[in-house]
Design an enzyme around this catalytic site. Structure first.
Site, mmCIF file in Angstrom:
data_model
loop_
_atom_site.group_PDB
_atom_site.id
_atom_site.type_symbol
_atom_site.label_atom_id
_atom_site.label_comp_id
_atom_site.label_asym_id
_atom_site.label_seq_id
_atom_site.Cartn_x
_atom_site.Cartn_y
_atom_site.Cartn_z
ATOM 1 N N TYR A 162 -1.120 -1.020 10.378
ATOM 2 C CA TYR A 162 -1.419 -1.220 8.951
ATOM 3 C C TYR A 162 -0.205 -0.859 8.085
ATOM 4 O O TYR A 162 0.230 -1.647 7.241
ATOM 5 C CB TYR A 162 -2.641 -0.377 8.572
ATOM 6 C CG TYR A 162 -3.059 -0.550 7.135
ATOM 7 C CD1 TYR A 162 -3.762 -1.679 6.718
ATOM 8 C CD2 TYR A 162 -2.739 0.409 6.171
ATOM 9 C CE1 TYR A 162 -4.146 -1.844 5.385
ATOM 10 C CE2 TYR A 162 -3.114 0.253 4.841
ATOM 11 C CZ TYR A 162 -3.813 -0.877 4.458
ATOM 12 O OH TYR A 162 -4.175 -1.043 3.146
ATOM 13 N N SER B 251 0.849 -1.193 0.000
ATOM 14 C CA SER B 251 0.000 0.000 0.000
ATOM 15 C C SER B 251 0.881 1.239 0.000
ATOM 16 O O SER B 251 2.010 1.208 0.524
ATOM 17 C CB SER B 251 -0.870 0.007 1.255
ATOM 18 O OG SER B 251 -1.476 1.271 1.409
#
Ligand SMILES: NC(=O)c1ccc[n+]([C@@H]2O[C@H](COP(=O)([O-])OP(=O)(O)OC[C@H]3O[C@@H](n4cnc5c(N)ncnc54)[C@H](O)[C@@H]3O)[C@@H](O)[C@H]2O)c1
Length: 260
Positions: free
Chosen positions: A165, A143
């Site tokens: 994350y 990401s």
């Protein structure tokens, strides 16, 4: 009818119940692949299977990527159903259901167990089939969050965050290189896609609208990404065109971060 770029290849796509994973599944079917929807949520999978109906060979295998037995069973089910396992697309992660306010160690472990270790577990389960056939493609999903160190805290918490994350997505970039280095000798490539903010249901739930606007304004392209915009890169990494491309991370974020 012309053959697709992934004709008759068997692809396991994790987290294909919605969002980007579903867009990957649609495109892979359109390219002639047979697709295993490896998804934890039966509800999301049922809806995905409905939208994939009539597009080609798709099979739902309920899978928890963070459970070693479940990961092994998924790889076996792909081979049993379709005769091989050629492509593994490690797309699943805790994103839609993430709690960014939880900075506890326990939560950090939970995010790692899915986002990071789940990717490794699925790859470990798929690798023996790929090694045996001396051909395989593994595509991981990182990401843009892996490269965005400077975001301010989103709440009033003033301690040290656990960066759960972002750190797992950074880890995926490294895992890609280690796996690529080991598996190349078996004609298996391992690459990674790092999308910027992509307009899935998860993003609409997790990322404040103002933030999406601000991020988009900072990109070169000045447009938001849709899940379909990522699928071409996944097809490339999965295809013969990418046979000597391995260990790479392709950032697709409209030119926001441009890492070296
Ligand atoms: N949407 C974005 O802006 C964006 C940006 C960069 C990277 N990503 C990454 O792309 C991927 C998909 O993103 P999305 O927006 O479609 O997210 P999403 O949360 O909508 O989809 C993730 C899917 O994975 C499934 N899943 C969760 N835990 C699982 C488990 N243990 N085993 C199997 N399946 C599990 C979920 O049920 C869900 O269907 C994720 O890896 C996410 O981190 C998304």
């Amino acid at each position: 009818m012309a053959e697709g770029r992934l004709q008759d290849r068997v692809a396991v796509i994790t987290g294909a119940g919605q969002g980007i994973g579903l867009a990957y599944a649609e495109r892979f079917l359109a390219e002639g692949a047979k697709v295993v929807v490896a998804e934890l949520s039966e509800e999301r999978a049922a809806s995905a299977m409905e939208s994939l109906a009539g597009m080609g060979d798709a099979l739902f295998v309920r899978t928890d990527i963070s459970d070693p037995d479940s990961a092994e069973a998924c790889a076996t089910a792909a081979k049993d159903a379709f005769g091989s396992l050629d492509i593994l697309l490690n797309n699943a992660a805790i994103y839609h259901d993430i709690d960014n306010a939880d900075a506890s160690y326990e939560y950090l472990q939970k995010i790692f167990s899915v986002n990071q270790h789940g990717t490794w577990l699925m790859s470990r389960a798929a690798a023996p089939y790929m090694v045996e056939q001396r051909r395989g493609r593994i595509i991981n999903q990182s990401s843009g969050a892996a490269y965005s160190y400077m975001f301010p805290p989103m709440d009033e918490f003033h301690g040290l965050g656990n960066f759960s994350y972002s750190i797992t997505k950074w880890g995926i970039v490294g895992l890609t290189k280690f796996m690529a280095a080991q598996l190349g000798q078996y004609n298996i490539t391992v690459n990674c896609i790092a999308p910027g903010v992509t307009m899935t249901e998860a993003t609409k739930k997790v990322v404040p609208e103002m933030f999406i606007g601000g991020m988009t304004a900072m990109t070169a392209m000045k447009q938001t990404l849709e899940p379909e915009d990522l699928a071409g890169a996944a097809v490339f990494f999965a295809s013969d065109d990418a046979k000597f491309c391995t260990g790479q991370t392709l950032v697709i974020d409209g030119g926001l971060s441009m890492p070296a």
